[in-house]
Design an enzyme around this catalytic site. Structure first.
Site, PDB file in Angstrom:
ATOM      1  N   HIS A 114       0.553   0.730 -13.524  1.00 13.15           N
ATOM      2  CA  HIS A 114       1.351  -0.384 -13.855  1.00 13.15           C
ATOM      3  C   HIS A 114       2.917  -0.114 -13.889  1.00 13.15           C
ATOM      4  CE1 HIS A 114       2.137  -4.440 -15.223  1.00 13.15           C
ATOM      5  NE2 HIS A 114       2.852  -3.777 -15.983  1.00 13.15           N
TER       6      HIS A 114
ATOM      7  N   GLY B 136       0.690  -1.322   0.136  1.00 10.63           N
ATOM      8  CA  GLY B 136       0.095  -0.222   0.002  1.00 10.63           C
ATOM      9  C   GLY B 136       0.736   1.353   0.033  1.00 10.63           C
TER      10      GLY B 136
ATOM     11  N   ASP C 129      -4.146  -4.879 -17.456  1.00 11.05           N
ATOM     12  CA  ASP C 129      -3.249  -3.704 -17.895  1.00 11.05           C
ATOM     13  C   ASP C 129      -3.323  -3.354 -19.157  1.00 11.05           C
ATOM     14  OD1 ASP C 129      -2.123  -4.183 -15.312  1.00 11.05           O
ATOM     15  OD2 ASP C 129      -0.741  -5.855 -16.216  1.00 11.05           O
TER      16      ASP C 129
HETATM   17  C1  GAR Z   1       2.922  -0.978  -7.730  1.00  9.64           C
HETATM   18  O1  GAR Z   1       4.360  -0.980  -8.160  1.00  9.64           O
HETATM   19  C2  GAR Z   1       1.993  -1.074  -8.837  1.00  9.64           C
HETATM   20  O2  GAR Z   1       2.402  -0.415  -9.956  1.00  9.64           O
HETATM   21  C3  GAR Z   1       1.920  -2.380  -8.838  1.00  9.64           C
HETATM   22  O3  GAR Z   1       1.858  -3.019  -7.831  1.00  9.64           O
HETATM   23  C4  GAR Z   1       2.564  -2.394  -6.734  1.00  9.64           C
HETATM   24  C5  GAR Z   1       1.920  -2.069  -5.496  1.00  9.64           C
HETATM   25  O4  GAR Z   1       2.816  -1.333  -4.720  1.00  9.64           O
HETATM   26  N1  GAR Z   1       0.700  -2.682  -9.842  1.00  9.64           N
HETATM   27  C6  GAR Z   1       0.707  -3.673 -10.697  1.00  9.64           C
HETATM   28  O5  GAR Z   1       1.684  -4.514 -10.964  1.00  9.64           O
HETATM   29  C7  GAR Z   1      -0.710  -3.929 -11.693  1.00  9.64           C
HETATM   30  N2  GAR Z   1      -0.402  -4.857 -12.826  1.00  9.64           N
HETATM   31  P1  GAR Z   1       2.344  -0.764  -3.231  1.00  9.64           P
HETATM   32  O6  GAR Z   1       1.476  -1.741  -2.496  1.00  9.64           O
HETATM   33  O7  GAR Z   1       3.690  -0.574  -2.663  1.00  9.64           O
HETATM   34  O8  GAR Z   1       1.592   0.314  -3.565  1.00  9.64           O
END
Ligand code: GAR
Length: 292
Positions: free
Chosen positions: A208, A116, A249
């Site tokens: 993404h 998060g 995506d």
């Molecule tokens: C982020 O890097 C986001 O871009 C990725 O998950 C991570 C969440 O990090 N999303 C994807 O890969 C979607 N396909 P966080 O929980 O630290 O915000």
């Protein structure tokens, strides 16, 4: 371009088609009514040009707006066009009753599956913004870091179960009850079901950690993305913020930012660079979309 406009207005394809009809009919009707009025007041080609110009201008400035609302009413689109008119009047410095501070608040929901860190940045960014309220954090993983963040921030949270999520029952009603206007995916790893997309057309965005269309799709998240980028010896990577459609995506991109991939980068070091871009840009892009 039309798709971009549809997304900006946040309407379904059928409503978008009706809205375009309303604009077309209003344009034609205004031209016809202007002609009738011109004849009625006895203006001809010999009439001093300024009087003809002023008549046309007042029809465009005032007549058009009234006709637009009338046609919108006939087509069941009054709420959309009333909002549109209020925006125009606001730009002209005129405030209409009911356009008070409370109705200006945009409630949003964040959907996340993991630590998060992006959710936290978004919460921080909008903390002192009276126009935006983060009304819900939805998560598919009990115990995920994002739920702890929601708790610390005093934001209601919801853990969604897989079957309920894909059926779209229960929680879609909750989102409606809370008046949610935008859904922000911040590391949410389930594919968004059509039910949810239909309930929030053009109002769901995702981030993404790569330059889509490359390195997206099922299974492409977190370190898998960065490993694939490094394995392919890419010279650059970055982030993509995009509208969400039925595919992983995939929806229309809103924003991209780029960072270099150095020869000695590891998936971990690249993840850090990409995360810096995410934290810097995601809240700003969201703010711009909410304002539009
Ligand atoms: C982020 O890097 C986001 O871009 C990725 O998950 C991570 C969440 O990090 N999303 C994807 O890969 C979607 N396909 P966080 O929980 O630290 O915000």
């Amino acid at each position: 371009m039309l798709k971009r406009l549809q997304n900006k207005w946040g309407v379904s394809t059928s409503q978008f088609a009706v809205i375009l009809c309303v604009f077309a009919i209003t344009g034609t009707s205004t031209a016809w009514i202007t002609k009738v009025i011109t004849e009625w007041v006895g203006f001809t080609d010999e009439t001093f040009w300024l009087w003809r110009f002023l008549l046309r201008l007042s029809m465009l400035l005032f007549g058009y707006q009234f006709i637009l609302l009338g046609v919108a009413l006939l087509f069941g689109q009054f709420p959309f066009f009333w909002k549109y008119e209020k925006k125009i009047l606001k730009r002209l410095g005129i405030k209409i009753g009911g356009d008070n501070h409370k109705s200006q608040i945009v409630p949003i929901a964040i959907f996340a599956s993991g630590a998060g860190s992006n959710a936290q940045q978004i919460i921080n960014y909008f903390r002192d913004n009276p126009s935006v309220r983060i009304s819900l954090v939805a998560c598919n993983k009990p115990g995920a870091g994002v739920l702890k963040i929601a708790e610390q921030e005093g934001i209601p949270s919801l853990v969604i179960e897989k079957e309920s999520f894909f059926r779209g029952d229960g929680y879609v009603n909750l989102l409606r009850e809370k008046g949610i206007q935008w859904i922000i995916l911040a590391g949410f790893l389930w594919k968004v079901p059509v039910t949810l997309i239909k309930a929030f057309p053009g109002r769901i965005i995702n981030i993404h950690p790569a330059l889509l269309p490359k390195y997206g799709g099922k299974g492409m998240y977190g370190h898998f993305v960065h490993e694939a980028v490094i394995a392919a010896k890419e010279k650059e990577s970055g982030i993509t913020i995009h509208f969400v459609d039925e595919l992983f995506d995939h929806g229309q991109p809103v924003f991209q930012a780029v960072c270099p991939v150095d020869p000695d980068d590891t998936p971990e070091s690249l993840a850090k660079k990409v995360q810096v871009l995410e934290h810097k840009h995601y809240p700003e892009v969201i703010a711009k979309l909410l304002e539009a």
